[in-house]
Design a protein around this motif. Sequence first.
Motif, PDB file in Angstrom:
ATOM      1  N   TYR A  35      55.741  39.998 -70.264  1.00 16.71           N
ATOM      2  CA  TYR A  35      56.371  38.960 -71.078  1.00 16.71           C
ATOM      3  C   TYR A  35      57.606  38.430 -70.356  1.00 16.71           C
TER       4      TYR A  35
ATOM      5  N   GLU B 248      51.792  39.021 -65.109  1.00 15.80           N
ATOM      6  CA  GLU B 248      53.186  39.425 -65.241  1.00 15.80           C
ATOM      7  C   GLU B 248      53.460  39.883 -66.668  1.00 15.80           C
TER       8      GLU B 248
ATOM      9  N   LEU C 253      47.937  35.322 -74.132  1.00 19.27           N
ATOM     10  CA  LEU C 253      48.560  35.174 -72.820  1.00 19.27           C
ATOM     11  C   LEU C 253      48.682  36.507 -72.093  1.00 19.27           C
ATOM     12  N   PHE C 254      48.854  37.580 -72.844  1.00 21.95           N
ATOM     13  CA  PHE C 254      48.969  38.903 -72.232  1.00 21.95           C
ATOM     14  C   PHE C 254      47.683  39.321 -71.532  1.00 21.95           C
TER      15      PHE C 254
ATOM     16  N   TYR D 112      55.387  36.004 -69.401  1.00 24.14           N
ATOM     17  CA  TYR D 112      54.156  35.513 -68.768  1.00 24.14           C
ATOM     18  C   TYR D 112      54.383  34.195 -68.014  1.00 24.14           C
TER      19      TYR D 112
ATOM     20  N   SER E 189      47.758  36.771 -68.052  1.00 21.00           N
ATOM     21  CA  SER E 189      48.897  36.783 -67.140  1.00 21.00           C
ATOM     22  C   SER E 189      48.855  38.017 -66.255  1.00 21.00           C
TER      23      SER E 189
ATOM     24  N   LYS F  99      42.758  34.152 -64.885  1.00 19.72           N
ATOM     25  CA  LYS F  99      44.116  34.551 -64.529  1.00 19.72           C
ATOM     26  C   LYS F  99      44.621  33.655 -63.403  1.00 19.72           C
TER      27      LYS F  99
END
Length: 331
Positions: free
Chosen positions: A256, A254, A248-249, A258, A252, A218
Amino acid sequence: MAVKPLIGIPLASSLCNSRRFFVSSSGNRRFRASAAQMAVNATPSKVIDSHLHVWASPEEAADKFPYFPGQEPTLPGHVDYLLECMEKAGVDGALIVQPINHKFDHSYVTSVLKKYPSKFVGCCLANPAEDGSGVKQLEHLVLKDGYCAVRFNPYLWPSGEQMTNEIGKALFSKAGELGVPVGFMCMKGLNLHLSEIENLCTEFPSTIVLLDHLGFCKPPINNEERVVFSELLKFSRFPQVYIKFSALFRVSREPYPYSDLSALLSQVVSSFGANRVMWGSDFPYVVPECGYQEAKEAVLEIVNQVPLSPSELEWIMGRTVMQLFQGNWVP
């Protein structure tokens, strides 16, 4: 950022059980490809998802393709659903990674590969059984069923054993012999497996390596995490190592789209070159997180933030994986 030439690297062939040799300047028979050769061989218009899963529907599981006990899925992941998502998103093909839901029973994924040979390529799951039977299983899956890659899940190794044990080395060596890349799934942290992967890369340099999901790194927020991410970047010294900019989820911090991954992607491309980086969605897990089409669109937004060139974007979205598995995803 320039696309970096790949020197003396093995490439997975279209049949996976045959080898494509390129002759190096020293006359040694080595797999070899230059960035210029890649540009000629790859099809830039195709978008290929380098990492996703499929599993049987509950009806299919009851009839023909049972789930592994205790690994019943909570999400739909059958191939018809995937094909619908891919069509809407404009994704042309994918590398299917054998899901844990069927564990070492590859019959469902094999049926999908046989039904859609121009759409999908298969990545099987390594069986690190102590009796060594997994080596023969790998050989069968590649030579008979046409799988083109194999996944190492370190958490399937017997308790207290590492991927560098006798069985792990035999599997990793056999993968190189068969010309199939090994993907590493380090869900509990790359730092736990750095030395294992480094040792395998050093001892068996002809085996291609794929590090799934940015090595589960991350965006670092402390010194320990910065050190681990720097170790990920140092794997670029091994020309056979590729990075999946996937799921990516999962990596990340954050929601979407991301955006916090833009700095990581920039550093990965600077270290490895875009021709050693490939996008992957992690379908179907990505669907409830942001949606399949959005998983593709997130990469485009992140790339614009870096920014990368249109050519580098093409590598990440399909050229890299198409070059790695030459002869696949063709009409």
